[in-house]
Design a protein around this motif. Structure first.
Motif, PDB file in Angstrom:
ATOM      1  N   ARG A 236       8.463  11.093  -0.885  1.00  0.00           N
ATOM      2  CA  ARG A 236       8.008  10.890   0.437  1.00  0.00           C
ATOM      3  C   ARG A 236       6.693  10.046   0.880  1.00  0.00           C
ATOM      4  O   ARG A 236       6.758   9.714   1.998  1.00  0.00           O
ATOM      5  N   ASN A 237       6.094   9.552  -0.169  1.00  0.00           N
ATOM      6  CA  ASN A 237       5.039   8.435   0.277  1.00  0.00           C
ATOM      7  C   ASN A 237       5.592   7.416   0.964  1.00  0.00           C
ATOM      8  O   ASN A 237       6.757   6.845   0.416  1.00  0.00           O
ATOM      9  N   ARG A 238       4.866   6.782   1.876  1.00  0.00           N
ATOM     10  CA  ARG A 238       5.402   5.894   2.643  1.00  0.00           C
ATOM     11  C   ARG A 238       4.946   4.227   1.809  1.00  0.00           C
ATOM     12  O   ARG A 238       3.708   4.483   1.383  1.00  0.00           O
ATOM     13  N   ILE A 239       5.636   3.313   2.069  1.00  0.00           N
ATOM     14  CA  ILE A 239       5.036   2.015   1.366  1.00  0.00           C
ATOM     15  C   ILE A 239       5.020   0.926   2.462  1.00  0.00           C
ATOM     16  O   ILE A 239       5.983   0.700   3.212  1.00  0.00           O
ATOM     17  N   LEU A 240       3.893   0.576   2.445  1.00  0.00           N
ATOM     18  CA  LEU A 240       3.630  -0.709   3.669  1.00  0.00           C
ATOM     19  C   LEU A 240       3.220  -1.900   2.920  1.00  0.00           C
ATOM     20  O   LEU A 240       2.287  -1.903   2.172  1.00  0.00           O
ATOM     21  N   ASP A 241       3.857  -2.886   3.210  1.00  0.00           N
ATOM     22  CA  ASP A 241       3.742  -4.408   2.579  1.00  0.00           C
ATOM     23  C   ASP A 241       2.483  -4.977   3.560  1.00  0.00           C
ATOM     24  O   ASP A 241       2.072  -4.404   4.419  1.00  0.00           O
ATOM     25  N   SER A 242       2.031  -6.044   2.808  1.00  0.00           N
ATOM     26  CA  SER A 242       0.845  -6.793   3.272  1.00  0.00           C
ATOM     27  C   SER A 242       1.290  -7.145   4.914  1.00  0.00           C
ATOM     28  O   SER A 242       0.133  -7.821   5.378  1.00  0.00           O
TER      29      SER A 242
ATOM     30  N   GLY B 251       2.540  -5.567   7.245  1.00  0.00           N
ATOM     31  CA  GLY B 251       2.576  -4.397   8.103  1.00  0.00           C
ATOM     32  C   GLY B 251       3.924  -3.716   8.113  1.00  0.00           C
ATOM     33  O   GLY B 251       4.300  -3.073   9.130  1.00  0.00           O
ATOM     34  N   ARG B 252       4.807  -4.218   7.563  1.00  0.00           N
ATOM     35  CA  ARG B 252       6.157  -3.712   7.506  1.00  0.00           C
ATOM     36  C   ARG B 252       6.534  -2.742   6.540  1.00  0.00           C
ATOM     37  O   ARG B 252       6.044  -2.650   5.265  1.00  0.00           O
ATOM     38  N   TRP B 253       7.098  -1.409   6.790  1.00  0.00           N
ATOM     39  CA  TRP B 253       7.595  -0.273   6.058  1.00  0.00           C
ATOM     40  C   TRP B 253       8.477  -0.865   5.146  1.00  0.00           C
ATOM     41  O   TRP B 253       9.587  -1.025   5.759  1.00  0.00           O
ATOM     42  N   ARG B 254       8.476  -0.473   3.791  1.00  0.00           N
ATOM     43  CA  ARG B 254       9.582  -0.833   3.070  1.00  0.00           C
ATOM     44  C   ARG B 254      10.175   0.395   2.229  1.00  0.00           C
ATOM     45  O   ARG B 254       9.597   1.728   2.476  1.00  0.00           O
ATOM     46  N   ASN B 255      11.297   0.321   1.713  1.00  0.00           N
ATOM     47  CA  ASN B 255      11.819   1.446   1.001  1.00  0.00           C
ATOM     48  C   ASN B 255      10.661   2.277   0.304  1.00  0.00           C
ATOM     49  O   ASN B 255       9.868   1.692  -0.591  1.00  0.00           O
ATOM     50  N   ARG B 256      10.940   3.649  -0.115  1.00  0.00           N
ATOM     51  CA  ARG B 256      10.145   4.198  -0.517  1.00  0.00           C
ATOM     52  C   ARG B 256      10.618   4.035  -2.058  1.00  0.00           C
ATOM     53  O   ARG B 256      11.645   3.740  -2.787  1.00  0.00           O
TER      54      ARG B 256
ATOM     55  N   GLU C   8       0.867  -1.176  -0.058  1.00  0.00           N
ATOM     56  CA  GLU C   8       0.026  -0.077   0.008  1.00  0.00           C
ATOM     57  C   GLU C   8       0.849   1.159   0.036  1.00  0.00           C
ATOM     58  O   GLU C   8       2.042   1.286   0.714  1.00  0.00           O
ATOM     59  N   VAL C   9       0.540   2.299  -0.690  1.00  0.00           N
ATOM     60  CA  VAL C   9       1.089   3.460  -0.643  1.00  0.00           C
ATOM     61  C   VAL C   9       0.269   4.404   0.227  1.00  0.00           C
ATOM     62  O   VAL C   9      -0.764   4.746   0.023  1.00  0.00           O
ATOM     63  N   VAL C  10       1.111   5.007   1.372  1.00  0.00           N
ATOM     64  CA  VAL C  10       0.416   5.947   2.114  1.00  0.00           C
ATOM     65  C   VAL C  10       0.674   7.316   1.662  1.00  0.00           C
ATOM     66  O   VAL C  10       2.018   7.756   1.821  1.00  0.00           O
ATOM     67  N   SER C  11      -0.183   8.211   1.322  1.00  0.00           N
ATOM     68  CA  SER C  11       0.196   9.335   0.713  1.00  0.00           C
ATOM     69  C   SER C  11       0.714  10.566   1.679  1.00  0.00           C
ATOM     70  O   SER C  11       0.453  10.324   2.692  1.00  0.00           O
ATOM     71  N   ASN C  12       1.622  11.251   1.038  1.00  0.00           N
ATOM     72  CA  ASN C  12       2.154  12.242   1.763  1.00  0.00           C
ATOM     73  C   ASN C  12       1.236  13.685   2.125  1.00  0.00           C
ATOM     74  O   ASN C  12       1.380  14.130   3.184  1.00  0.00           O
ATOM     75  N   TYR C  13       0.017  13.286   1.494  1.00  0.00           N
ATOM     76  CA  TYR C  13      -0.737  14.457   1.530  1.00  0.00           C
ATOM     77  C   TYR C  13      -2.277  13.928   2.335  1.00  0.00           C
ATOM     78  O   TYR C  13      -2.322  12.599   2.268  1.00  0.00           O
TER      79      TYR C  13
END
Length: 366
Positions: free
Chosen positions: A280-286, A288-293, A248-253
């Motif tokens: 700056r958008n954050r990337i969350l895998d299935s 629940g871990r944050w991955r490289n932007r 999932e992409v978590v928007s910067n806005y």
């Protein structure tokens, strides 16, 4: 190498394009794919560095310091003026000055020199939206009118394009304008752009959409164009990519005006509008871990640039976000010039490395 672009004419005319506010080359990449000779004017150091690396013919400087006579062999005028004062993400100086801008257009149509009056605008960038009209009027006055004109900007500029249509019609152009949704043209991103298309020989039509409008959780509509393209498909074009997992992409806005309510898009969906802050958008895998932007190459792919496009200089994220997606650029150029291209052929050229994709889409008869 011909991928099926064709012209209604058996002997299509060679086109030469002058691209104002050319940025890192979004429309120039599209023109290059179509075999159209292109020259761009760009003042930004970073964008100009990218253009040089991509070997796109360019002139560095302020568009206001150039004129149509210096590019008298150009048959197509294209421009995507800076959008900062018109975009809803900015302070809105351009939107607030809309009536003034429209009044300037009327004055330009009767030959008034508005140069000094432009200095009264609260933000000088607002006046840049008038530059394409200056170039078109100057070229017409010198008896060397452009065969076609392609303008694009954020949706808030549509009233400006509509006012310019009246002026262009008064000097012999047939025109159309409207707002296009990028995902409806195979761009893996939801983005809206206002375009103006003009031609001296025929009335252009807005390009026919090739993909469905994105609506979350909506099933494909029978008999409609193919579904929009997801981020996962675009990112798979990056050789050696490790982004082969759902995310999932978590928007910067913020969403709905709430800065804490970050919008989210799944990798099976098109991206949010790619802005200058895309990295700056954050990337969350299935799990629940944050991955490289997103890397610059990945952000470029979401804009449909080649996976190896040579991004250079400073402010690369801003360069990417400011550009018109090349795939959309192909559609608007084809609409303005009476050419056609199939989605399958575009899929092939977008997937190629930059060196191999140059001049890959060629009108029949060339």
């Amino acid at each position: 190498m011909r991928f099926g672009v064709h012209s209604p004419s058996d002997n299509p005319v060679d086109h030469r394009l002058i691209d104002l506010f050319a940025g890192p080359g979004g429309l120039d990449v599209a023109a290059t794919w179509l075999g159209i000779e292109t020259t761009g004017i760009e003042w930004d150091e970073g964008a100009f560095a990218t253009r040089e690396k991509a070997e796109i013919h360019s002139h560095k400087g302020d568009v206001r310091k150039f004129n149509a006579a210096e590019f008298a062999n150009a048959s197509v005028l294209a421009a995507g003026p800076p959008c900062q004062t018109f975009t809803v993400a900015g302070k809105g100086a351009g939107r607030l000055a809309l009536d003034t801008v429209l009044a300037f257009i009327k004055r330009m149509s009767v030959g008034d020199d508005i140069k000094e009056d432009l200095r009264g605008l609260s933000d000088e960038r607002t006046g840049l939206v008038l530059e394409p009209l200056r170039w078109a009027l100057d070229a017409n006055a010198s008896k060397r009118p452009y065969e076609a004109i392609v303008l694009e900007q954020v949706p808030a500029v549509l009233p400006v394009w509509e006012a310019m249509e009246e002026v262009l019609q008064g000097i012999g152009y047939l025109t159309t304008s409207g707002v296009l949704r990028t995902e409806e043209y195979g761009v893996p991103q939801t983005r809206r752009r206002a375009v103006l298309l003009a031609n001296l020989s025929f009335r252009p039509q807005l390009p026919r959409r090739t993909h469905q409008h994105f609506v979350r959780d909506q099933e494909p509509i029978p008999g409609s164009p193919p579904s929009w393209k997801p981020m996962s498909e675009a990112l798979s074009l990056l050789p050696g990519s490790t982004r082969n997992y759902p995310f999932e992409v978590v928007s910067n806005y913020g969403s709905g005006g709430d800065p804490k309510a970050r919008g989210r898009r799944h990798s099976s969906e098109p991206s949010f509008t790619v802005t200058g802050k895309v990295t700056r958008n954050r990337i969350l895998d299935s799990n629940g871990r944050w991955r490289n932007r997103f890397s610059h190459a990945e952000a470029g792919l979401l804009q449909t640039f080649p996976h190896d496009y040579p991004w250079s200089g400073v402010g690369i994220g801003q360069q990417i976000g400011n550009a018109i997606p090349p795939r959309l650029g192909v559609h608007v150029l084809c609409a303005a010039l009476g050419l056609e291209v199939t989605p399958d052929d575009l899929d092939k050229v977008v997937a190629l490395p930059w060196a191999r994709s140059r001049n890959s889409l060629r009108p029949a008869g060339r």
